[in-house]
Design a protein around this motif. Structure first.
Motif, PDB file in Angstrom:
ATOM      1  N   ASP A  99      15.038   1.772  -2.768  1.00  0.00           N
ATOM      2  CA  ASP A  99      15.227   3.682  -2.512  1.00  0.00           C
ATOM      3  C   ASP A  99      13.900   3.717  -3.256  1.00  0.00           C
ATOM      4  OD1 ASP A  99      16.129   2.894  -0.428  1.00  0.00           O
ATOM      5  OD2 ASP A  99      18.448   4.584  -1.331  1.00  0.00           O
ATOM      6  N   TRP A 100      14.116   3.487  -4.140  1.00  0.00           N
ATOM      7  CA  TRP A 100      13.312   4.459  -5.856  1.00  0.00           C
ATOM      8  C   TRP A 100      12.872   3.078  -6.817  1.00  0.00           C
ATOM      9  CZ3 TRP A 100      10.568   8.740  -4.781  1.00  0.00           C
ATOM     10  CH2 TRP A 100      11.142   9.760  -3.467  1.00  0.00           C
ATOM     11  N   ILE A 101      11.391   3.202  -7.260  1.00  0.00           N
ATOM     12  CA  ILE A 101      11.312   2.656  -7.810  1.00  0.00           C
ATOM     13  C   ILE A 101       9.802   3.031  -9.213  1.00  0.00           C
ATOM     14  CG2 ILE A 101       9.639  -0.293  -7.699  1.00  0.00           C
ATOM     15  CD1 ILE A 101      10.160   0.264  -5.343  1.00  0.00           C
ATOM     16  N   ASP A 153       8.080   7.888  -9.685  1.00  0.00           N
ATOM     17  CA  ASP A 153       8.637   7.115  -9.693  1.00  0.00           C
ATOM     18  C   ASP A 153       8.032   6.936  -7.780  1.00  0.00           C
ATOM     19  OD1 ASP A 153      11.029   5.883 -10.827  1.00  0.00           O
ATOM     20  OD2 ASP A 153      11.428   8.582 -10.690  1.00  0.00           O
ATOM     21  N   ILE A 154       8.247   5.852  -7.144  1.00  0.00           N
ATOM     22  CA  ILE A 154       7.622   5.462  -5.829  1.00  0.00           C
ATOM     23  C   ILE A 154       9.231   5.379  -4.886  1.00  0.00           C
ATOM     24  CG2 ILE A 154       6.257   3.814  -4.490  1.00  0.00           C
ATOM     25  CD1 ILE A 154       5.250   3.053  -7.105  1.00  0.00           C
ATOM     26  N   ASN A 155       8.442   6.061  -3.749  1.00  0.00           N
ATOM     27  CA  ASN A 155       9.377   6.097  -2.751  1.00  0.00           C
ATOM     28  C   ASN A 155       9.449   4.546  -2.178  1.00  0.00           C
ATOM     29  OD1 ASN A 155      11.543   6.084  -0.080  1.00  0.00           O
ATOM     30  ND2 ASN A 155       9.975   9.103   0.027  1.00  0.00           N
ATOM     31  N   GLY A 156      10.199   4.219  -1.805  1.00  0.00           N
ATOM     32  CA  GLY A 156      10.198   1.913  -1.701  1.00  0.00           C
ATOM     33  C   GLY A 156       9.823   2.733   0.223  1.00  0.00           C
ATOM     34  N   ASN A 158       5.709  -3.679   2.422  1.00  0.00           N
ATOM     35  CA  ASN A 158       7.054  -3.497   1.318  1.00  0.00           C
ATOM     36  C   ASN A 158       8.184  -3.979   1.024  1.00  0.00           C
ATOM     37  OD1 ASN A 158       8.549  -2.966  -0.785  1.00  0.00           O
ATOM     38  ND2 ASN A 158       9.319  -0.754  -0.429  1.00  0.00           N
ATOM     39  N   THR A 159       8.117  -5.396   0.904  1.00  0.00           N
ATOM     40  CA  THR A 159       9.267  -6.263   0.940  1.00  0.00           C
ATOM     41  C   THR A 159      10.038  -6.203  -0.880  1.00  0.00           C
ATOM     42  OG1 THR A 159       8.039  -8.171  -1.243  1.00  0.00           O
ATOM     43  CG2 THR A 159       6.673  -8.241   1.212  1.00  0.00           C
ATOM     44  N   ILE A 201       1.076  -1.128  -0.626  1.00  0.00           N
ATOM     45  CA  ILE A 201       0.032   0.066   0.041  1.00  0.00           C
ATOM     46  C   ILE A 201       0.959   1.103  -0.273  1.00  0.00           C
ATOM     47  CG2 ILE A 201      -2.049   0.717   1.180  1.00  0.00           C
ATOM     48  CD1 ILE A 201      -2.728  -1.278   2.058  1.00  0.00           C
ATOM     49  N   LEU A 202       0.183   2.263  -1.594  1.00  0.00           N
ATOM     50  CA  LEU A 202       0.979   3.396  -0.701  1.00  0.00           C
ATOM     51  C   LEU A 202       0.882   4.623  -0.509  1.00  0.00           C
ATOM     52  CD1 LEU A 202       1.367   3.347  -5.240  1.00  0.00           C
ATOM     53  CD2 LEU A 202       2.852   2.137  -3.406  1.00  0.00           C
ATOM     54  N   GLN A 203       1.356   4.867   0.564  1.00  0.00           N
ATOM     55  CA  GLN A 203       1.462   5.958   1.605  1.00  0.00           C
ATOM     56  C   GLN A 203       2.411   7.493   1.544  1.00  0.00           C
ATOM     57  OE1 GLN A 203       1.498   2.998   4.381  1.00  0.00           O
ATOM     58  NE2 GLN A 203      -0.987   3.251   5.311  1.00  0.00           N
ATOM     59  N   GLY A 204       1.765   7.899   1.800  1.00  0.00           N
ATOM     60  CA  GLY A 204       2.569   9.467   2.594  1.00  0.00           C
ATOM     61  C   GLY A 204       2.174  10.330   1.268  1.00  0.00           C
ATOM     62  N   ARG A 205       2.007  11.315   1.556  1.00  0.00           N
ATOM     63  CA  ARG A 205       2.676  12.976   0.429  1.00  0.00           C
ATOM     64  C   ARG A 205       4.229  12.353  -0.371  1.00  0.00           C
ATOM     65  NH1 ARG A 205       1.403  19.282  -0.075  1.00  0.00           N
ATOM     66  NH2 ARG A 205       2.421  19.550  -2.129  1.00  0.00           N
ATOM     67  N   ASP A 206       5.706  12.188  -0.026  1.00  0.00           N
ATOM     68  CA  ASP A 206       6.049  11.705  -0.395  1.00  0.00           C
ATOM     69  C   ASP A 206       6.379  11.036  -1.100  1.00  0.00           C
ATOM     70  OD1 ASP A 206       6.967  14.246   0.335  1.00  0.00           O
ATOM     71  OD2 ASP A 206       8.088  13.802   1.856  1.00  0.00           O
ATOM     72  N   CYS A 207       5.141   9.302  -1.280  1.00  0.00           N
ATOM     73  CA  CYS A 207       5.277   7.977  -1.326  1.00  0.00           C
ATOM     74  C   CYS A 207       5.252   8.400  -3.485  1.00  0.00           C
ATOM     75  CB  CYS A 207       3.780   7.549  -1.597  1.00  0.00           C
ATOM     76  SG  CYS A 207       4.658   5.586  -1.931  1.00  0.00           S
ATOM     77  N   VAL A 208       4.353   8.896  -3.931  1.00  0.00           N
ATOM     78  CA  VAL A 208       4.523   8.863  -5.570  1.00  0.00           C
ATOM     79  C   VAL A 208       4.499   9.919  -6.270  1.00  0.00           C
ATOM     80  CG1 VAL A 208       2.693   8.387  -7.248  1.00  0.00           C
ATOM     81  CG2 VAL A 208       2.811   6.518  -5.029  1.00  0.00           C
TER      82      VAL A 208
END
Length: 135
Positions: free
Chosen positions: A52-54, A38-41, A47-48, A13-20
């Protein structure tokens, strides 16, 4: 009453303002809307993947409508500051109910998605989506 359900991606689950972070948005002539960035890992719940960035590509199919708004402004619209994830499904959507959709379109096929990026929020009415992750 509208409720939000966090969408479980293959990363979690992607969470937070700085995530996406969004790098590109492309709307094509075939009803597809493609967002990539990019997504902030570090801001993915459960997260498995330890990167850092995906990189991601999110493609919405058969888009009927979409709306974007700067995040801080969006949060002041109808108390939209309460969200649990950066990517959610809006259940019992008021937007779908109120949108004057053509009679030849089956509204029951459409879902209301909301995608929060660092700078903007996107509300999207589409039949489905596909997310590709670049590990």
């Amino acid at each position: 009453m509208e409720t939000l359900t966090a969408i479980q991606t293959e990363l979690g689950i992607l969470q937070g303002r700085d995530c996406v972070y969004l790098n590109t948005l492309i709307q094509d002539d075939f009803g597809q809307l493609t967002l990539s960035g990019d997504i902030n890992g570090h801001l993915i719940y459960n997260n498995t993947n330890k990167k850092d960035w995906i990189s991601y590509q999110l493609v919405f199919q058969q888009v009927l409508a979409y709306f974007s708004c700067e995040l801080d402004t969006y949060e002041m619209i109808e108390n939209n500051a309460d969200y649990q994830s950066s990517f959610v499904m809006v259940n019992a959507s008021r937007w779908i109910e109120k949108l004057p959709i053509r009679k030849d379109i089956d509204c029951s096929l459409y879902k209301h998605y909301r995608f929060y990026t660092y700078d903007f929020v996107y509300d999207i009415l589409a039949v489905d989506f596909q997310m590709t992750i670049d590990y």
